[in-house]
Design an enzyme around this catalytic site. Structure first.
Site, PDB file in Angstrom:
ATOM      1  N   ASP A 178     -36.800 -60.987 -75.191  1.00  0.00           N
ATOM      2  CA  ASP A 178     -36.443 -61.604 -76.463  1.00  0.00           C
ATOM      3  C   ASP A 178     -36.074 -60.576 -77.524  1.00  0.00           C
ATOM      4  OD1 ASP A 178     -36.402 -64.472 -76.636  1.00  0.00           O
ATOM      5  OD2 ASP A 178     -38.483 -64.467 -76.036  1.00  0.00           O
ATOM      6  N   MET A 226     -43.850 -81.151 -86.172  1.00  0.00           N
ATOM      7  CA  MET A 226     -43.006 -81.658 -87.246  1.00  0.00           C
ATOM      8  C   MET A 226     -42.761 -83.158 -87.119  1.00  0.00           C
ATOM      9  SD  MET A 226     -41.346 -80.859 -90.031  1.00  0.00           S
ATOM     10  CE  MET A 226     -40.934 -79.100 -90.077  1.00  0.00           C
ATOM     11  N   ARG A 227     -42.694 -83.666 -85.900  1.00  0.00           N
ATOM     12  CA  ARG A 227     -42.482 -85.106 -85.720  1.00  0.00           C
ATOM     13  C   ARG A 227     -43.640 -85.903 -86.306  1.00  0.00           C
ATOM     14  NH1 ARG A 227     -41.649 -84.486 -79.379  1.00  0.00           N
ATOM     15  NH2 ARG A 227     -43.411 -83.135 -79.870  1.00  0.00           N
TER      16      ARG A 227
END
Length: 364
Positions: A141, A273-274
Site C-alpha cells: 500500500d 457510517m450506514r
C-alpha cells in the site's frame, strides 16, 4: 507467459482474511473470507457461510485453505499466491516476489503497521510451510506513494538516527494504483491530469494524483494520520498524544487512537457510517458532520499539491455507497469550480493479481 494455475490473492487484516482467485486474464473466480478472528468467527467460501470458532489467524487459515481445497482450489493447483501488505517501507517500493530478503523487510515494517503486516506475514509463512515451491508475491500500500516529493514526505525533524524512518509513507496505494490503471475502462474517459482521489471506508485517505502519480496524500507515517475515520482519530496534536500517554499509558493511548476514536468515538454509537446515517441521535449527526468537514478540509490541501484539480473520484465502502457524504464533500469544494465526479469500484484484489502476474513474467 505459458498457461499456469490461477492466482490466489490474500488480504489479511487484524480480524479477517479475505481471498479471491483470478486467472491470467484477471477474470475473478471464487471469493472467500474468514471473519471474526479471535471472536465468534465465520467462514465464507463463495456463497456458503458457516459459523465456527476462529481463535487466531492460524486456525482461520487452516479452515480457509481446507474450504478452498474442497471447492476445487488446492494449493497444488495454483500458479502463484499474492498478498496485500500494508507497509513496505523504503526497501519495497514496487510489487515483489517473496524472498527471504523481502520477508525480512516486511517484518522490519511490522511496528509501522502493527494491525496489518503481522497478519500478512502469518499468511505468507503458512503458505510457505504448506507449499514451499509455490511462488508468492506481495503488493504494498505504500508503494504507490514512493513518487511523493521530499518536501511533501518529510516531517520538520532534524536528521538523527532516531528520525530516519519518521516520514510520510502514505497508504491505500493499491486502491489508488487500481484506480489509475482501470480509469478508462471504468469511466470511458482519459485519466485526468490532476485527480483528487478519495478512498473512504473504515480507513480513509485522500491522494493528489498528477499525471497518474501520487504527489501528496493525507495518511503519513502510519494509517492513523489524516481524515476522521471509522475508529481512528485522524490528525491530532502530538502534544495531546503525549498528554494521553502520561495520563493513560502507552497501550491504552494506542488503543484509544486506533480503535476507539473516529466516528465511533465521536458518536458513542458505531463506526459504521450506514448505522450513523440512520440514527436520529445528535452525536451521530455530529460525527458525520466532522467526517465530511475534515475530508473536505484535507482535500483542499491536496488541491494545493496539484495546483488545482480536473476531476474528483470516490472509492471505498463509504465513497462508493454513501451519496450524501459524497455530495457534502463535493459541495464544500464548489469554491474551486465544478468538476466531473466519478465513483470507482475499489479493485484492490484485481490489482494485486495483476501485479503478481507481472512479477512472475520474467520467470516465465
Amino acid at each position: 507467459m505459458p498457461d499456469a494455475g490461477p492466482c490466489l490473492v490474500f488480504n489479511a487484516g487484524s480480524s479477517s482474511i479475505k481471498a479471491a482467485v483470478f486467472d491470467q486474464h484477471l477474470v475473478q473466480g471464487l471469493t472467500a473470507e474468514a471473519s471474526g478472528i479471535g471472536q465468534a468467527g465465520a467462514l465464507r467460501i463463495g456463497d456458503h457461510v458457516r459459523q465456527l470458532g476462529l481463535p487466531d489467524h492460524a486456525a482461520a487459515l487452516d479452515h480457509l485453505m481446507a474450504g478452498l481445497a474442497q471447492a476445487g482450489l488446492p494449493l497444488s493447483g495454483l500458479g502463484v499466491v499474492a498478498h496485500r501488505v500494508v507497509h513496505g517501507g523504503d526497501a519495497l517500493t514496487a510489487p515483489a516476489a517473496i524472498t527471504p530478503q523481502a520477508r525480512a523487510a516486511i517484518a522490519d515494517c511490522a511496528a509501522l503497521a502493527p494491525l496489518h503486516n503481522p497478519p500478512a506475514l502469518a499468511v505468507i509463512d503458512h503458505i510457505a510451510l504448506a507449499a514451499p515451491d509455490l511462488p508468492q508475491t506481495a503488493s504494498f500500500d505504500t508503494a504507490f506513494h514512493a513518487t511523493i516529493p521530499e518536501v511533501a514526505r518529510r516531517y520538520a525533524l532534524p536528521d538523527l538516527p532516531q528520525t530516519a524512518a519518521i516520514k510520510r509513507y502514505g497508504f491505500h496505494g493499491i486502491s489508488y494504483a487500481a484506480m489509475v490503471a482501470n480509469w478508462t475502462r471504468a469511466t470511458g474517459t482519459p485519466l485526468p491530469r490532476r485527480l483528487l482521489a478519495l478512498h473512504l471506508g473504515n480507513g480513509c485517505s485522500i491522494c493528489a494524483i498528477r499525471d497518474g502519480r501520487s504527489v501528496a496524500t493525507t495518511m503519513g507515517y502510519s494509517p492513523l494520520e489524516g481524515l476522521t475515520m471509522g475508529t481512528r482519530s485522524g490528525n491530532i496534536d502530538p502534544n495531546a498524544v503525549l498528554r494521553l500517554v502520561d495520563d493513560m499509558g502507552l497501550e491504552a493511548t494506542h488503543d484509544l487512537l486506533n480503535r476507539r476514536a473516529g466516528l465511533l468515538g465521536l458518536s458513542g454509537i458505531s463506526s459504521d457510517m450506514r448505522r450513523l446515517g440512520q440514527s436520529d441521535d445528535p452525536r451521530a449527526r455530529f460525527a458525520i458532520d466532522h467526517f465530511c468537514y475534515w475530508a473536505a478540509r484535507h482535500a483542499g490541501s491536496m488541491l494545493v499539491a496539484m495546483g488545482g484539480f480536473d476531476a474528483i473520484a470516490f472509492t471505498g465502502g463509504i465513497g462508493e455507497n454513501d451519496k450524501t457524504v459524497r455530495q457534502r464533500i463535493v459541495a464544500s469544494l464548489a469554491f474551486a469550480g465544478e468538476k466531473p465526479v466519478q465513483v470507482i469500484h475499489a479493485e484492490e484484489e484485481r490489482q494485486i493479481a495483476a501485479d503478481a502476474w507481472q512479477v512472475m513474467e520474467p520467470a516465465a
